[in-house]
Design a protein around this motif. Structure first.
Motif, PDB file in Angstrom:
ATOM      1  N   TYR A  20      33.566  51.922  37.794  1.00 15.46           N
ATOM      2  CA  TYR A  20      34.136  52.928  36.980  1.00 15.46           C
ATOM      3  C   TYR A  20      33.198  54.218  37.996  1.00 15.46           C
ATOM      4  O   TYR A  20      33.903  55.291  38.152  1.00 15.46           O
ATOM      5  N   ALA A  21      32.286  54.128  38.192  1.00 16.26           N
ATOM      6  CA  ALA A  21      31.166  55.138  38.993  1.00 16.26           C
ATOM      7  C   ALA A  21      31.980  55.205  40.200  1.00 16.26           C
ATOM      8  O   ALA A  21      31.762  56.239  40.911  1.00 16.26           O
ATOM      9  N   CYS A  22      32.661  54.393  40.777  1.00 12.03           N
ATOM     10  CA  CYS A  22      32.875  54.442  42.356  1.00 12.03           C
ATOM     11  C   CYS A  22      34.660  54.885  42.065  1.00 12.03           C
ATOM     12  O   CYS A  22      35.152  55.036  43.274  1.00 12.03           O
ATOM     13  N   GLY A  23      35.122  54.940  41.036  1.00 10.47           N
ATOM     14  CA  GLY A  23      36.668  55.329  40.615  1.00 10.47           C
ATOM     15  C   GLY A  23      37.551  54.413  40.865  1.00 10.47           C
ATOM     16  O   GLY A  23      38.779  54.627  41.117  1.00 10.47           O
ATOM     17  N   ILE A  24      37.197  53.258  40.491  1.00  7.22           N
ATOM     18  CA  ILE A  24      38.110  52.144  40.534  1.00  7.22           C
ATOM     19  C   ILE A  24      38.262  51.276  39.064  1.00  7.22           C
ATOM     20  O   ILE A  24      37.203  51.458  38.429  1.00  7.22           O
ATOM     21  N   PHE A  25      39.160  50.757  38.864  1.00  3.41           N
ATOM     22  CA  PHE A  25      39.340  49.917  37.687  1.00  3.41           C
ATOM     23  C   PHE A  25      40.061  48.727  37.570  1.00  3.41           C
ATOM     24  O   PHE A  25      40.949  48.709  38.531  1.00  3.41           O
ATOM     25  N   PRO A  26      40.031  47.866  36.883  1.00  5.38           N
ATOM     26  CA  PRO A  26      40.580  46.676  36.712  1.00  5.38           C
ATOM     27  C   PRO A  26      41.993  46.530  36.023  1.00  5.38           C
ATOM     28  O   PRO A  26      42.128  47.301  35.122  1.00  5.38           O
ATOM     29  N   ASP A  33      48.386  36.387  32.826  1.00  8.44           N
ATOM     30  CA  ASP A  33      47.596  36.398  34.151  1.00  8.44           C
ATOM     31  C   ASP A  33      46.098  36.026  34.038  1.00  8.44           C
ATOM     32  O   ASP A  33      45.719  36.893  33.555  1.00  8.44           O
ATOM     33  N   PRO A  34      45.345  35.052  34.452  1.00 11.40           N
ATOM     34  CA  PRO A  34      44.162  34.878  34.162  1.00 11.40           C
ATOM     35  C   PRO A  34      43.322  35.668  35.131  1.00 11.40           C
ATOM     36  O   PRO A  34      42.271  35.859  35.051  1.00 11.40           O
ATOM     37  N   THR A  35      43.892  36.276  36.164  1.00 13.36           N
ATOM     38  CA  THR A  35      43.200  37.212  37.241  1.00 13.36           C
ATOM     39  C   THR A  35      43.116  38.632  37.086  1.00 13.36           C
ATOM     40  O   THR A  35      44.100  38.976  36.285  1.00 13.36           O
ATOM     41  N   LEU A  36      42.432  39.306  37.799  1.00  9.56           N
ATOM     42  CA  LEU A  36      42.433  40.762  37.634  1.00  9.56           C
ATOM     43  C   LEU A  36      42.613  41.220  39.233  1.00  9.56           C
ATOM     44  O   LEU A  36      42.189  40.668  39.901  1.00  9.56           O
ATOM     45  N   PHE A  37      42.898  42.803  39.310  1.00 14.78           N
ATOM     46  CA  PHE A  37      42.768  43.241  40.485  1.00 14.78           C
ATOM     47  C   PHE A  37      42.409  44.435  40.336  1.00 14.78           C
ATOM     48  O   PHE A  37      42.397  45.326  39.474  1.00 14.78           O
ATOM     49  N   TRP A  38      41.827  45.194  41.395  1.00 13.93           N
ATOM     50  CA  TRP A  38      41.185  46.456  41.291  1.00 13.93           C
ATOM     51  C   TRP A  38      42.045  47.534  41.948  1.00 13.93           C
ATOM     52  O   TRP A  38      42.927  47.164  42.595  1.00 13.93           O
ATOM     53  N   VAL A  39      42.021  48.736  41.015  1.00 15.62           N
ATOM     54  CA  VAL A  39      43.030  49.689  41.276  1.00 15.62           C
ATOM     55  C   VAL A  39      42.273  51.216  41.655  1.00 15.62           C
ATOM     56  O   VAL A  39      41.303  51.298  40.668  1.00 15.62           O
ATOM     57  N   GLU A  40      42.760  51.752  42.640  1.00 21.35           N
ATOM     58  CA  GLU A  40      42.099  53.082  43.062  1.00 21.35           C
ATOM     59  C   GLU A  40      43.268  53.993  43.241  1.00 21.35           C
ATOM     60  O   GLU A  40      43.840  54.128  44.383  1.00 21.35           O
ATOM     61  N   PRO A  41      43.971  54.497  42.350  1.00 19.76           N
ATOM     62  CA  PRO A  41      45.324  55.288  42.800  1.00 19.76           C
ATOM     63  C   PRO A  41      45.007  56.316  43.551  1.00 19.76           C
ATOM     64  O   PRO A  41      44.061  57.120  43.733  1.00 19.76           O
ATOM     65  N   GLU A  42      46.232  56.748  44.600  1.00 17.79           N
ATOM     66  CA  GLU A  42      45.977  57.870  45.450  1.00 17.79           C
ATOM     67  C   GLU A  42      46.105  58.875  44.536  1.00 17.79           C
ATOM     68  O   GLU A  42      45.526  60.127  45.018  1.00 17.79           O
ATOM     69  N   LEU A  43      46.918  58.992  43.504  1.00 21.36           N
ATOM     70  CA  LEU A  43      47.002  60.387  42.468  1.00 21.36           C
ATOM     71  C   LEU A  43      46.493  59.813  41.201  1.00 21.36           C
ATOM     72  O   LEU A  43      46.903  58.606  40.775  1.00 21.36           O
ATOM     73  N   ARG A 187      40.757  62.470  46.581  1.00 22.75           N
ATOM     74  CA  ARG A 187      39.568  63.137  46.990  1.00 22.75           C
ATOM     75  C   ARG A 187      38.959  64.160  46.165  1.00 22.75           C
ATOM     76  O   ARG A 187      38.058  64.421  45.775  1.00 22.75           O
ATOM     77  N   ARG A 188      39.948  64.889  45.468  1.00 19.94           N
ATOM     78  CA  ARG A 188      39.522  65.708  44.277  1.00 19.94           C
ATOM     79  C   ARG A 188      39.119  65.240  43.026  1.00 19.94           C
ATOM     80  O   ARG A 188      38.251  65.614  42.652  1.00 19.94           O
ATOM     81  N   THR A 190      37.504  62.354  43.024  1.00 21.97           N
ATOM     82  CA  THR A 190      35.970  61.833  43.476  1.00 21.97           C
ATOM     83  C   THR A 190      35.073  62.933  43.266  1.00 21.97           C
ATOM     84  O   THR A 190      33.711  62.733  42.842  1.00 21.97           O
ATOM     85  N   VAL A 191      35.493  64.181  43.587  1.00 18.68           N
ATOM     86  CA  VAL A 191      34.593  65.377  43.549  1.00 18.68           C
ATOM     87  C   VAL A 191      34.307  65.507  41.862  1.00 18.68           C
ATOM     88  O   VAL A 191      33.101  65.621  41.554  1.00 18.68           O
ATOM     89  N   LEU A 192      35.245  65.484  40.996  1.00 17.50           N
ATOM     90  CA  LEU A 192      35.042  65.646  39.617  1.00 17.50           C
ATOM     91  C   LEU A 192      34.343  64.565  38.956  1.00 17.50           C
ATOM     92  O   LEU A 192      33.426  64.705  38.354  1.00 17.50           O
ATOM     93  N   LEU A 193      34.627  63.379  39.428  1.00 20.37           N
ATOM     94  CA  LEU A 193      33.996  62.085  38.792  1.00 20.37           C
ATOM     95  C   LEU A 193      32.369  62.265  39.387  1.00 20.37           C
ATOM     96  O   LEU A 193      31.467  61.964  38.457  1.00 20.37           O
ATOM     97  N   GLU A 194      32.180  62.376  40.486  1.00 25.89           N
ATOM     98  CA  GLU A 194      30.550  62.711  40.936  1.00 25.89           C
ATOM     99  C   GLU A 194      29.534  63.779  40.077  1.00 25.89           C
ATOM    100  O   GLU A 194      28.766  63.701  39.937  1.00 25.89           O
ATOM    101  N   LYS A 195      30.333  64.897  39.957  1.00 25.81           N
ATOM    102  CA  LYS A 195      29.963  65.884  39.037  1.00 25.81           C
ATOM    103  C   LYS A 195      29.585  65.461  37.851  1.00 25.81           C
ATOM    104  O   LYS A 195      28.618  65.705  37.019  1.00 25.81           O
TER     105      LYS A 195
END
Length: 226
Positions: A20-26, A33-43, A187-188, A190-195
């Motif tokens: 979550y701190a890197c901006g991704i979620f499962p 489905d027993p598996t997960l995949f990571w998601v990082e949306p463009e928007l 990108r925007r 990521t800036v908000l998340l880091e702050k």
């Protein structure tokens, strides 16, 4: 970003927080489905806390206290509700591993639920992850009209009172647009998340949890933020 994980031991609640701190979620393809995949949306979907909108009809419902709203009183039941089929959504991405991981985060104090009750029955709610001054909304459900919307109003009041700066909705739906949700580029975001992850952490529990907050008080908190 989209990578599938098939080893149950690879993802722990602690790994999930770092993600979550890197901006991704499962997510999972389905409940079976027993598996997960990571998601990082463009928007990325966010609801600006200083631009949260409550329609006049919904505001009347919130003020009426037609629902008793609690916090962290029925986390697993809220997850069960979110996993139920909803109109327009026959399947769910909440599988067994998702339940285990977020229950683990709840036990560690990083995951929270907001519940709406009517006549002693759970009729709606939501849950999400709290990290720094960011709250990542995961899912919401309703069994009675407006129950999930009232839960969202109370969530936003709690986030504002607790000093949060970012409400992440992952994606934007027509439903969330009515509250002011917008899509922003990665990108925007990521800036908000880091702050939001810098400096002192916000407190999800700054408002009392031993008694329900009235709808009038919740709306007053939101109006003050503007």
């Amino acid at each position: 970003m989209n990578s599938r994980d098939s080893a149950a031991s690879e993802i722990t609640p602690e790994v999930l927080l770092r993600a979550y701190a890197c901006g991704i979620f499962p997510m999972a393809e389905s409940a079976d489905d027993p598996t997960l995949f990571w998601v990082e949306p463009e928007l990325r979907g966010v609801i600006p806390l200083n631009g949260f909108r409550v329609a006049s009809r919904l505001a009347r419902t919130v003020r009426s206290d037609a629902f008793t709203v609690t916090v962290n009183q029925a986390f697993k039941a809220v997850m069960d509700g979110c996993a139920e089929p909803q109109p327009g959504r026959e399947d769910t991405w909440i599988n067994r591993r998702i339940r285990e991981l977020y229950s683990g985060l709840y036990a560690l104090g990083y995951c929270h639920s907001v519940e709406c009750w009517q006549d002693g029955e759970l009729v709606g709610g939501l849950y999400g992850v709290s990290l720094g001054r960011a709250f990542f909304g995961e899912s919401m459900f309703h069994r009675t009209r407006d129950a999930s919307k009232v839960a969202l109003v109370h969530l936003v009041a709690r986030l504002i009172a607790g000093g949060f700066e970012l409400l992440d909705t992952q994606y934007v739906t027509e439903h969330l647009k009515t509250f002011g949700a917008v899509e922003i580029p990665r990108r925007r975001y990521t800036v908000l998340l880091e702050k939001a992850l810098q400096g002192p952490a916000a407190s999800f529990l700054r408002l009392p949890v031993d008694r329900p907050l009235t709808g009038t008080d919740a709306l007053a908190i939101i109006a003050e933020r503007g």
